[in-house]
Structure formats: structure tokens, C-alpha cells
Scaffold this motif. Structure first.
Motif, PDB file in Angstrom:
ATOM      1  N   ALA A   1       0.834  -1.207   0.000  1.00 57.83           N
ATOM      2  CA  ALA A   1       0.000   0.000   0.000  1.00 57.83           C
ATOM      3  C   ALA A   1       0.869   1.258   0.000  1.00 57.83           C
ATOM      4  N   PHE A   2       1.966   1.243   0.760  1.00 56.07           N
ATOM      5  CA  PHE A   2       2.873   2.387   0.814  1.00 56.07           C
ATOM      6  C   PHE A   2       3.443   2.685  -0.570  1.00 56.07           C
ATOM      7  N   PHE A   3       3.951   1.640  -1.248  1.00 58.92           N
ATOM      8  CA  PHE A   3       4.566   1.868  -2.553  1.00 58.92           C
ATOM      9  C   PHE A   3       3.544   2.236  -3.617  1.00 58.92           C
ATOM     10  N   LEU A   4       2.337   1.708  -3.536  1.00 61.61           N
ATOM     11  CA  LEU A   4       1.288   2.106  -4.475  1.00 61.61           C
ATOM     12  C   LEU A   4       0.944   3.587  -4.301  1.00 61.61           C
ATOM     13  N   GLU A   5       0.860   4.024  -3.040  1.00 59.41           N
ATOM     14  CA  GLU A   5       0.559   5.429  -2.763  1.00 59.41           C
ATOM     15  C   GLU A   5       1.694   6.319  -3.263  1.00 59.41           C
ATOM     16  N   ARG A   6       2.936   5.891  -3.039  1.00 63.31           N
ATOM     17  CA  ARG A   6       4.089   6.667  -3.513  1.00 63.31           C
ATOM     18  C   ARG A   6       4.110   6.731  -5.035  1.00 63.31           C
TER      19      ARG A   6
ATOM     20  N   GLU B   1       1.617   6.709  -7.038  1.00 65.59           N
ATOM     21  CA  GLU B   1       0.581   7.631  -7.510  1.00 65.59           C
ATOM     22  C   GLU B   1       1.072   9.077  -7.494  1.00 65.59           C
ATOM     23  N   ARG B   2       1.985   9.394  -6.576  1.00 66.01           N
ATOM     24  CA  ARG B   2       2.512  10.763  -6.466  1.00 66.01           C
ATOM     25  C   ARG B   2       3.745  10.996  -7.329  1.00 66.01           C
ATOM     26  N   ALA B   3       4.207   9.933  -7.981  1.00 64.70           N
ATOM     27  CA  ALA B   3       5.453  10.036  -8.738  1.00 64.70           C
ATOM     28  C   ALA B   3       5.307  10.969  -9.932  1.00 64.70           C
ATOM     29  N   ASN B   4       6.409  11.650 -10.234  1.00 59.89           N
ATOM     30  CA  ASN B   4       6.469  12.526 -11.394  1.00 59.89           C
ATOM     31  C   ASN B   4       7.550  11.951 -12.314  1.00 59.89           C
ATOM     32  N   THR B   5       7.108  11.175 -13.305  1.00 57.00           N
ATOM     33  CA  THR B   5       8.038  10.479 -14.183  1.00 57.00           C
ATOM     34  C   THR B   5       8.946  11.442 -14.927  1.00 57.00           C
ATOM     35  N   GLU B   6       8.384  12.523 -15.434  1.00 58.47           N
ATOM     36  CA  GLU B   6       9.197  13.489 -16.178  1.00 58.47           C
ATOM     37  C   GLU B   6      10.306  14.073 -15.309  1.00 58.47           C
TER      38      GLU B   6
END
Length: 80
Positions: A46-51, A53-58
Motif C-alpha cells: 500500500a505504501f509503494f502504491l501510494e508513492r 501515484e505521487r510520482a512525477n516520471t518526467e
């Protein structure tokens, strides 16, 4: 501490007892540790899924592009 009555199929209970004996722990401790491992795995997922979702690939790729291009240290090369 909570107490909980638990119904376990005989075959599974047999395996659990055998593994607890091999680990030299009580069946209770074995079950508590197994539950803790499962809870930890689910919380970590759950922690990594939440992280993610906030990721900025660019932004991440931009940061990686700014790193100097150096050859790997001997022994750190990727396989062929």
C-alpha cells in the motif's frame, strides 16, 4: 493483548505445528509472526502504491539525465 479463537484446517495446523517445532517456537508465536509478516507485506504494498501515484516520471527522468555518464566500476557492469 487480544485473544482470538481460530479455526484452522487440520492439515494446515499440522504443517504450522511442524514448522513451529523446527523454528523452536510455540505454535502461538509462529502464528503471530506469520500474521505480522502478512500485515507488513500488505502495508508495504500500500505504501509503494501510494508513492507511485505521487510520482512525477518526467521529473525523475530529468534528474537521471543530469547525472554524469561514467563507466561502471569494475564488477558493477550489467551482464552482456
Amino acid at each position: 493483548m487480544s485473544q482470538f479463537a481460530l479455526r484452522i484446517p487440520d492439515s494446515l495446523a499440522g504443517y504450522a505445528k511442524e514448522l513451529a517445532r523446527e523454528d523452536k517456537v510455540s505454535l502461538n508465536q509462529f502464528i503471530v509472526l506469520a500474521l505480522a509478516e502478512k500485515v507488513s507485506a500488505l502495508k508495504t504494498e500500500a505504501f509503494f502504491l501510494e508513492r507511485a501515484e505521487r510520482a512525477n516520471t518526467e521529473k525523475a527522468l530529468s534528474i537521471l539525465d543530469s547525472v554524469r555518464k561514467l563507466p561502471p566500476i569494475a564488477g558493477d557492469e550489467l551482464p552482456g
